[in-house]
Design a protein around this motif. Structure first.
Motif, PDB file in Angstrom:
ATOM      1  N   SER A 131      42.508  31.879  48.209  1.00  0.00           N
ATOM      2  CA  SER A 131      43.608  32.281  47.339  1.00  0.00           C
ATOM      3  C   SER A 131      43.037  32.779  46.020  1.00  0.00           C
ATOM      4  CB  SER A 131      44.525  31.084  47.090  1.00  0.00           C
ATOM      5  OG  SER A 131      43.831  30.090  46.322  1.00  0.00           O
ATOM      6  N   LYS A 132      43.898  33.326  45.159  1.00  0.00           N
ATOM      7  CA  LYS A 132      43.433  33.813  43.859  1.00  0.00           C
ATOM      8  C   LYS A 132      42.853  32.671  43.025  1.00  0.00           C
ATOM      9  CE  LYS A 132      46.444  37.863  43.485  1.00  0.00           C
ATOM     10  NZ  LYS A 132      47.538  38.523  42.749  1.00  0.00           N
ATOM     11  N   LYS A 133      43.495  31.508  43.088  1.00  0.00           N
ATOM     12  CA  LYS A 133      43.011  30.363  42.325  1.00  0.00           C
ATOM     13  C   LYS A 133      41.661  29.886  42.864  1.00  0.00           C
ATOM     14  CE  LYS A 133      44.547  25.826  40.642  1.00  0.00           C
ATOM     15  NZ  LYS A 133      45.631  24.830  40.679  1.00  0.00           N
ATOM     16  N   GLU A 134      41.544  29.836  44.185  1.00  0.00           N
ATOM     17  CA  GLU A 134      40.279  29.432  44.790  1.00  0.00           C
ATOM     18  C   GLU A 134      39.186  30.451  44.490  1.00  0.00           C
ATOM     19  OE1 GLU A 134      42.168  27.041  48.644  1.00  0.00           O
ATOM     20  OE2 GLU A 134      41.589  29.143  48.804  1.00  0.00           O
ATOM     21  N   ARG A 135      39.562  31.731  44.503  1.00  0.00           N
ATOM     22  CA  ARG A 135      38.588  32.784  44.204  1.00  0.00           C
ATOM     23  C   ARG A 135      38.026  32.608  42.801  1.00  0.00           C
ATOM     24  NH1 ARG A 135      37.611  37.191  41.576  1.00  0.00           N
ATOM     25  NH2 ARG A 135      36.403  38.894  42.537  1.00  0.00           N
ATOM     26  N   LYS A 136      38.885  32.240  41.848  1.00  0.00           N
ATOM     27  CA  LYS A 136      38.421  32.026  40.468  1.00  0.00           C
ATOM     28  C   LYS A 136      37.388  30.899  40.424  1.00  0.00           C
ATOM     29  CE  LYS A 136      39.989  31.262  35.713  1.00  0.00           C
ATOM     30  NZ  LYS A 136      38.876  30.329  35.437  1.00  0.00           N
ATOM     31  N   THR A 137      37.642  29.819  41.161  1.00  0.00           N
ATOM     32  CA  THR A 137      36.689  28.708  41.218  1.00  0.00           C
ATOM     33  C   THR A 137      35.363  29.169  41.803  1.00  0.00           C
ATOM     34  OG1 THR A 137      38.494  27.109  41.487  1.00  0.00           O
ATOM     35  CG2 THR A 137      36.293  26.395  42.154  1.00  0.00           C
ATOM     36  N   ASP A 140      33.572  31.451  39.237  1.00  0.00           N
ATOM     37  CA  ASP A 140      33.049  30.625  38.146  1.00  0.00           C
ATOM     38  C   ASP A 140      31.758  29.921  38.572  1.00  0.00           C
ATOM     39  OD1 ASP A 140      35.123  31.354  36.511  1.00  0.00           O
ATOM     40  OD2 ASP A 140      36.255  29.486  36.740  1.00  0.00           O
TER      41      ASP A 140
END
Length: 298
Positions: A131-137, A140
């Motif tokens: 997901s977009k949130k997982e992609r950010k993690t 990072d």
């Protein structure tokens, strides 16, 4: 026969991608810095994780093509074949790659546990979709690894780089667990097909002809890699795939034991055992009693 070029070192991959080698054993590549790719197919001699943001041709992994989707992570272990076929069209990829040589993690905790990250042995069509949130993690984590690689190498470098890679892989493990959960309907369908496969196997003469069904054989029949299949069964049932096969085998054995016209030796042979004592040992291990004792009780 098609020639497959080897990439055995981190420097070789970096040279191909046109980026500097900041560390001889590890690299994080931002594909925004990579020229357009038309076609390549390589033997990879190191671990690689590719985060792809856009569809950029068909990736060749082993012998299987796979269309990238947005936010897809693909894991490649040393000794595997990797490539992208952009159908003759040069395509500008985006995303990231983390590549690290087995020598980097040799002697570390990660070196001892790398086999536990079974997704390195998944087929490419079993890739991780984030997901977009997982992609950010994920991004990072990759940027933290890169920032450590950028520093001058000192006595702390290896520990910090490897620790960050291990953290990154643990996030991937968490996201794969989420993917297994969110694909429950698909997984249930695989479970039903697995159960039907075993029922048909033991009711037919396949066991007598081919022997006991292995986890690898079952996975192949269901068009899955053994590791992905094993992880899926474990998460769905709480048991290993081998345990599940043995449970079904014992169920089939109990049905056959009810037939007074069959000897225990005949039953063990029909179920794929070469030696009756192996069947008796497994039956007692799973039920607490021998096949003859079970027959006499019933």
């Amino acid at each position: 026969m098609e020639q497959i070029e080897r990439l055995d070192t981190i420097r070789q991959y970096n040279d191909y991608a046109g980026v500097d080698t900041l560390h001889p054993l590890v690299s994080v590549i931002n594909f925004n810095q990579v020229p357009a790719i038309q076609y390549f197919k390589r033997y990879i001699g190191f671990y690689a994780v590719f985060l792809k943001d856009i569809k950029c041709g068909n990736m060749i992994y082993g012998c299987q093509p796979y269309d990238y989707e947005d936010g897809t992570l693909v894991f490649v272990a040393p000794g595997q074949i990797y490539g992208i076929d952009s159908n003759g069209v040069a395509t500008k990829p985006t995303g990231y790659a983390l590549i690290f040589h087995p020598d980097l993690i040799s002697g570390t905790h990660l070196g001892k546990t790398i086999k536990d990250y079974s997704f390195f042995s998944y087929e490419v069509n079993e890739a991780l979709h984030v997901s977009k949130k997982e992609r950010k993690t994920i991004v990072d984590s990759l940027e933290k690894i890169y920032s450590e690689i950028e520093l001058n190498i000192d006595k702390h470098s290896k520990t910090l780089i490897v620790s960050n890679i291990e953290l990154f892989l643990n996030y991937c493990m968490r996201f794969y667990d989420r993917q297994f959960i969110t694909r429950t309907n698909v997984n249930k369908d695989i479970l039903v097909r697995f159960e039907n496969l075993l029922n048909d196997y033991f009711k037919s003469e396949k066991a007598q002809e081919l022997g006991l069904p292995s986890v690898a054989w079952c996975a192949d029949q269901l068009h899955l890699s053994p590791n992905y299949f094993g992880d899926l069964i474990k998460k769905e049932t709480g048991n290993t795939a081998l345990d599940y096969i043995q449970f079904k085998l014992i169920d089939a054995a109990k049905e056959k034991i009810f037939d007074p016209g069959k000897t225990i030796h005949q039953i063990s042979s029909e179920l794929g055992f070469k030696y009756q004592q192996h069947f008796t040992r497994l039956f007692k291990q799973k039920t607490g009693i021998t096949p003859n004792q079970y027959r006499n009780l019933n």
